[in-house]
Design an enzyme around this catalytic site. Structure first.
Site, PDB file in Angstrom:
ATOM      1  N   SER A 134       1.058  -1.189  -0.113  1.00 34.54           N
ATOM      2  CA  SER A 134      -0.240  -0.102  -0.034  1.00 34.54           C
ATOM      3  C   SER A 134       1.011   1.160   0.088  1.00 34.54           C
ATOM      4  O   SER A 134       2.293   1.185   0.240  1.00 34.54           O
ATOM      5  CB  SER A 134      -0.814   0.126   1.296  1.00 34.54           C
ATOM      6  OG  SER A 134      -0.043   0.461   2.427  1.00 34.54           O
ATOM      7  N   ASP A 135       0.208   2.355  -0.261  1.00 33.68           N
ATOM      8  CA  ASP A 135       0.915   3.616  -0.077  1.00 33.68           C
ATOM      9  C   ASP A 135       1.018   4.202   1.516  1.00 33.68           C
ATOM     10  O   ASP A 135       0.058   3.269   2.185  1.00 33.68           O
ATOM     11  CB  ASP A 135       0.507   4.821  -0.973  1.00 33.68           C
ATOM     12  CG  ASP A 135       1.432   5.750  -1.325  1.00 33.68           C
ATOM     13  OD1 ASP A 135       1.457   6.218  -2.284  1.00 33.68           O
ATOM     14  OD2 ASP A 135       2.198   5.947  -0.429  1.00 33.68           O
ATOM     15  N   TRP A 136       1.648   4.918   1.731  1.00 34.19           N
ATOM     16  CA  TRP A 136       2.000   5.383   3.198  1.00 34.19           C
ATOM     17  C   TRP A 136       0.572   5.484   4.147  1.00 34.19           C
ATOM     18  O   TRP A 136      -0.234   6.164   3.613  1.00 34.19           O
ATOM     19  CB  TRP A 136       2.633   6.703   3.413  1.00 34.19           C
ATOM     20  CG  TRP A 136       3.035   7.151   4.597  1.00 34.19           C
ATOM     21  CD1 TRP A 136       2.309   7.885   5.576  1.00 34.19           C
ATOM     22  CD2 TRP A 136       4.105   6.842   5.252  1.00 34.19           C
ATOM     23  NE1 TRP A 136       2.899   8.016   6.718  1.00 34.19           N
ATOM     24  CE2 TRP A 136       4.114   7.517   6.573  1.00 34.19           C
ATOM     25  CE3 TRP A 136       5.577   6.478   5.087  1.00 34.19           C
ATOM     26  CZ2 TRP A 136       5.105   7.510   7.472  1.00 34.19           C
ATOM     27  CZ3 TRP A 136       6.864   6.462   5.922  1.00 34.19           C
ATOM     28  CH2 TRP A 136       6.344   6.974   7.153  1.00 34.19           C
ATOM     29  N   ASP A 137       0.288   4.497   4.781  1.00 32.32           N
ATOM     30  CA  ASP A 137      -0.955   4.791   5.776  1.00 32.32           C
ATOM     31  C   ASP A 137      -2.224   4.857   4.928  1.00 32.32           C
ATOM     32  O   ASP A 137      -3.327   4.960   5.493  1.00 32.32           O
ATOM     33  CB  ASP A 137      -0.762   6.019   6.575  1.00 32.32           C
ATOM     34  CG  ASP A 137      -1.770   5.983   7.884  1.00 32.32           C
ATOM     35  OD1 ASP A 137      -2.292   6.909   8.292  1.00 32.32           O
ATOM     36  OD2 ASP A 137      -1.759   4.630   8.428  1.00 32.32           O
TER      37      ASP A 137
END
Ligand code: GLC
Length: 740
Positions: free
Chosen positions: A277-280
Site C-alpha cells: 500500500s502507499d503510506w498509511d
C-alpha cells in the site's frame, strides 16, 4: 526442526512453503506489516518476536519534500542482527527507502531523465542508484513511478516519465532493470541489487484538477491504453513489487480495488510479486469512508490484494483475529506472506542479510557516478528557443554575467524526492560557468534585480537562471498557475531591456507556461541533480550537443491543461493550419510540442518506406527513413516513430509514439533509422485490456517530434483475408459490424 528454507539449493517456492509451515499465524501476519524507522534498541523486543517483516527508512508521509538523517549500513546491520540471530525463525528484515532518482549521487528527476528519450541512460542511472543505496543497506526502493500525467498542475509530474504511455513504459522498464540488476529480476540476489516497485497503481496522474490525492474517473479503454501500459511493461520487465495508489478510481480506493489489483494485476497480468500500500493508505480507507473501522479496512485491503500494509499497523492489529474468527480466509494471509518471503529469498537475504559497511565510501559519489550524473544532466536540457545566441562563449574577451535565483542554487537543483543528496556536493551553474568560461564570468544570485541590471549592462551575454523551487514540486504540491514564480518574468523583462544578449535557463519540476518569455535563447531543464551546473553549461557552451527532447507538451497557459500529444481527433479536429481553435482567448496548440527541441539542427528526414504495404497478425513490418545532417555541426538526433490507427472500433489518438532511435550525425552525414513494427504494437487494448487489432490501414510517421515528419501507410490484414495466411496467424478480433 530442519530449516529447509535456509537451503539455497532448493527452489524458492519450496523454501517459502517450508518457512510458512514453520510460522505461526502471528508470524505470517507480521511479514505483512511495514513499520517506519525502527530502532535496534528501542524495537529490539519487537524484532525478537518477529513483530514486523519490513521497514521503511523515511522522513515521514511526505518523504519527498522533507530531508532525513538517511540510513547507514551499520544501523541496518544492527536491526538485521536482532531479527536474524535473536528471533525464533531468524527471518531477515526487508529494508525499503524511496530511492527515486539517485541516492548520494543525485541524478535528474525522472521527468528530466525522460527528456533524454534514452532507456539505456535511465537504466544506468538506476543501476548506479542501486549500487549506492544497497551499500547503505537498502534492498527495496519505491521506484519507478510510472504514472502517465498530462496535468502539469499536479506536482508529481516531476516523478514520472511524462505524458506518453510508450515512453513511460520503456523508461519505467529500464529503471526496473537498472534497480534489479537485470531483466526479470534475475540479478536480485546480487548484493547491489534492489527490488523495484512500479507505482502508483493505477491512474494517479488523472487526479481531478491536478489536485494530489483527488478522485480519478477514467473509462476502461483509456485506462488500458494509457495508464496501465507502463505497469504491464514493468511486470514484463520482472518488477518485484507494485504499490497501490492513494486515490479512488470510479469511487473505489485503489487500496481496496479488487477488480484492478487482485483480479487484473495479480490475475490477468499474472503479477507474482508483492503489492504494497502507499503510506498509511490502509487506514485512509476510513477517511474515504469505505470502512467502518480498522479491522474492516484491513480486511478490505487484504481481500483487494494488498500484501504489505505500509505503516498503518492495521494488518498487525487485526488480521490474526479476523482469520481466527473466520472473517478473513487464512489463505489470503498465507498468499501475501508467501509473496513477501519469496522476495526475501530472491534477494538472497537469508544467505547474506548484512551489508559490508565499507562499500558506501567506495561507491558514493564515485567519479563514474558523477560523470554519469553530468551526462544525464546535459541530456535533461531542452532548447526551447535559439535565435543564434548559442553557444555561449567567452572567446575574444566576451563578458558573461550569470544571474537569477538558480545561478548559485545547490540543493534546489536536486528537485523533489531527494533524500540522501547533499547540497555541498552540487556544482552550481555559476561555478560551472566560471570553470568553463574563465574568470571573466561575473555572477550574482538575482536577489537584487536592480543590481543585476547594472551587471547585465556591463556584460556582453547575460545567462539568467530562473525557475521553480523544488519545495512546490512533488507530492502534495499542486499549483493553480503554471507561470514562473512571482517576480521572475518581470525580472527577465527588465534584463531584456538592458542585455545585449539574453540567454534564459528555466529550472523546473513540471511543464511551465512560458509563452512570451523574453530571451534570445531559452533552455528548459527539469531539476538536473548534483551535476546540474556542469550539465547546463556543457549544453550552453556547445561542449555537449543539445539532445534533450520534451517528454511533455508545454502549454501556452494553465488554462490549457490537461494537455497531451496523443489526444483523440474528436468529430471536429483542429486544423493546424487554419484558424479553428476552441479557446476564444488563446491559440489551442501547445507552445512546444511533445518530443520537440529547438536546438540548432539541419537534420532532414527523408521519405518513410515500409518493407511491405501490408502486415499480417503476428507479422512484422520494417519502417525506415534516411536522416541527413545538412548543418555545420555534429548533432545527436532523436528520431521518433509515430503510428495512427486510421479506423478502429474505438476512436484512436491522432498519433501514438511507438519507437525512438538516437543517431549521431556529423556535418553532411546520413544514416537510416529503422524500426521493426509488430502487429501487436499496432493493436490497441479493448475495454477488458485484450489486444484488439482491427484490420485496416495505419499511418506511420518518422519525425523530430509529435507533429512533423514524412508519413507512409501500412495495412494490417485480417488473418482470413490473406489467401495464403499461415495457420500460425493469430485470429483477429473483429467488431461484429466490421464487415468484410
Ligand atoms: C508517499 C508516496 C509514495 C512513497 C511512500 C513512501 O506518500 O505516495 O510514492 O513511496 O509514501 O515514502
Amino acid at each position: 526442526m530442519t530449516r529447509a528454507w535456509l537451503d539455497a539449493g532448493l527452489p524458492v517456492a519450496e523454501r517459502v512453503d517450508a518457512l510458512l509451515a514453520a510460522m505461526t499465524l502471528e508470524e505470517r501476519v507480521a511479514q505483512l506489516h511495514q513499520v517506519a524507522n525502527p530502532d535496534p534498541v528501542r524495537d529490539a523486543e519487537a524484532l525478537r518476536s518477529g513483530a514486523f517483516g519490513t521497514c521503511i527508512v523515511a522522513s515521514g508521509a511526505f518523504a519527498g519534500t522533507v530531508r532525513d538523517a538517511g540510513t547507514q549500513a551499520a544501523s541496518v546491520n544492527a536491526l538485521q542482527r536482532v531479527a536474524v540471530e535473536e528471533s525464533r525463525l531468524g527471518v531477515p528484515l526487508l529494508v525499503a527507502r524511496d530511492v527515486v532518482h539517485g541516492h548520494r549521487t543525485v541524478f535528474p528527476i525522472p521527468l528530466g531523465q525522460a527528456a533524454s528519450f534514452d532507456a539505456d541512460l535511465v537504466r544506468r542511472c538506476a543501476r548506479a542508484a542501486a549500487v549506492e543505496a544497497t551499500a547503505d543497506g537498502v534492498r527495496w526502493t519505491f521506484a519507478p513511478m510510472v504514472d502517465v500525467a498530462a496535468d502539469a498542475r499536479w506536482g508529481r509530474v516531476a516523478e514520472g516519465w511524462g505524458e506518453d504511455p510508450w515512453l513511460a513504459s520503456e523508461l519505467g522498464a529500464a529503471a526496473v532493470e537498472g534497480f534489479q540488476h537485470g531483466r526479470g529480476g534475475g540479478g536480485l540476489a546480487d548484493p547491489d541489487a534492489m527490488a523495484a516497485c512500479a507505482k502508483h497503481y493505477v491512474g494517479y496522474g488523472l487526479a481531478q484538477g491536478g489536485r494530489d490525492y483527488a478522485e480519478v474517473d477514467v473509462g476502461p479503454v483509456t485506462l488500458h491504453n494509457r495508464h496501465l501500459r507502463p505497469f504491464v511493461a514493468a511486470v514484463e520487465a520482472g518488477v518485484a513489487t507494485v504499490m497501490t495508489a492513494f486515490h479512488t478510481l470510479d469511487g473505489t480506493p485503489m487500496t481496496a480495488h479488487v477488480p484492478l489489483v487482485r483480479e487484473h494485476l495479480k490475475g490477468a497480468l499474472g503479477f507474482a510479486g508483492a503489492v504494497v500500500s502507499d503510506w498509511d493508505a490502509v487506514a485512509e480507507l476510513l477517511l474515504h469512508r469505505v470502512a467502518v473501522d480498522g479491522a474492516h479496512a484491513a480486511a478490505r485491503a487484504l481481500r483487494a490484494g494488498v500484501d504489505v500494509d505500509m505503516v498503518s499497523g492495521l494488518y498487525a492489529a487485526h488480521l490474526v483475529r479476523l482469520v481466527r474468527e473466520g472473517s478473513v480466509p487464512a489463505a489470503l494471509v498465507d498468499d501475501a506472506a508467501a509473496r513477501v518471503l519469496a522476495l526475501k529469498v530472491r534477494l538472497g537475504l537469508f544467505e547474506d542479510p548484512y551489508t559490508d559497511p565499507g562499500r558506501a565510501a567506495a561507491v558514493h559519489l564515485s567519479p563514474a557516478h558523477r560523470a554519469l550524473a553530468r551526462e544525464a544532466a546535459a541530456a535533461a536540457v531542452v532548447v526551447l528557443r535559439d535565435d543564434g545566441a548559442l553557444p555561449v562563449t567567452s572567446a575574444g574577451g566576451v563578458r558573461v554575467h550569470v544571474t537569477g535565483p538558480f545561478a548559485t542554487a545547490r540543493d534546489e537543483l536536486f528537485g523533489t524526492w531527494t533524500l540522501d543528496g547533499r547540497g555541498e556536493d552540487v556544482v552550481t551553474i555559476a561555478e560551472a560557468a566560471a570553470e568553463r568560461l574563465g574568470p571573466s564570468v561575473t555572477v550574482d544570485d538575482g536577489r537584487f534585480t536592480d543590481a543585476a541590471l547594472v551587471a547585465a549592462r556591463a556584460a556582453d551575454v547575460v545567462v539568467a537562471c530562473v525557475g521553480e523551487h523544488p519545495a512546490r514540486s512533488g507530492e502534495a504540491n499542486s499549483v493553480t498557475s503554471l507561470d514562473l514564480p512571482p517576480g521572475q518574468r518581470a525580472a527577465l523583462e527588465a534584463l531584456r531591456r538592458v542585455a545585449r544578449r539574453l540567454v534564459v535557463v528555466v529550472v523546473t519540476g513540471r511543464p511551465l507556461a512560458l509563452d512570451g518569455l523574453p530571451g534570445d535563447a531559452v533552455l528548459l531543464v527539469f531539476h538536473p541533480g548534483v551535476e546540474g551546473g556542469h550539465g547546463v553549461v556543457d549544453v550552453l557552451t556547445g561542449d555537449v550537443p543539445a539532445r534533450g527532447r520534451l517528454p511533455v507538451s508545454l502549454p501556452r497557459s494553465t488554462g490549457h491543461v490537461p494537455l497531451h500529444h496523443d489526444h483523440l481527433p474528436t468529430g471536429r479536429p483542429l486544423d493546424p493550419d487554419g484558424d479553428v481553435d476552441r479557446y476564444r482567448d488563446d491559440r489551442d496548440p501547445p507552445l512546444h510540442v511533445f518530443g520537440s527541441s529547438a536546438a540548432a539542427s539541419d537534420v532532414v528526414y527523408g521519405p518513410v518506406t515500409t518493407s511491405a504495404p501490408t502486415v499480417r497478425t503476428g507479422g512484422v513490418v520494417t519502417v525506415r527513413a534516411r536522416l541527413t545532417n545538412g548543418g555545420p555541426t555534429a548533432v545527436v538526433e532523436t528520431a521518433q516513430l509515430y503510428v495512427r490507427d486510421d479506423v478502429a472500433e474505438v476512436s484512436r489518438p491522432v498519433s501514438e509514439l511507438a519507437g525512438v532511435r538516437r543517431v549521431a550525425l556529423d556535418p553532411g552525414a546520413s544514416d537510416d533509422v529503422v524500426f521493426d513494427l509488430t502487429s501487436a504494437e499496432l493493436a490497441h487494448r479493448d475495454a477488458s485490456g485484450r489486444p484488439a487489432a482491427v484490420p485496416g490501414t495505419f499511418t506511420v510517421r518518422i519525425g523530430p517530434d509529435a507533429r512533423t515528419g514524412p508519413t507512409a501507410r501500412v495495412e494490417l490484414l485480417d488473418a482470413d483475408a490473406d489467401a495464403d495466411a499461415h495457420d500460425d496467424d493469430i485470429a483477429l478480433r473483429r467488431p461484429a459490424d466490421a464487415g468484410r
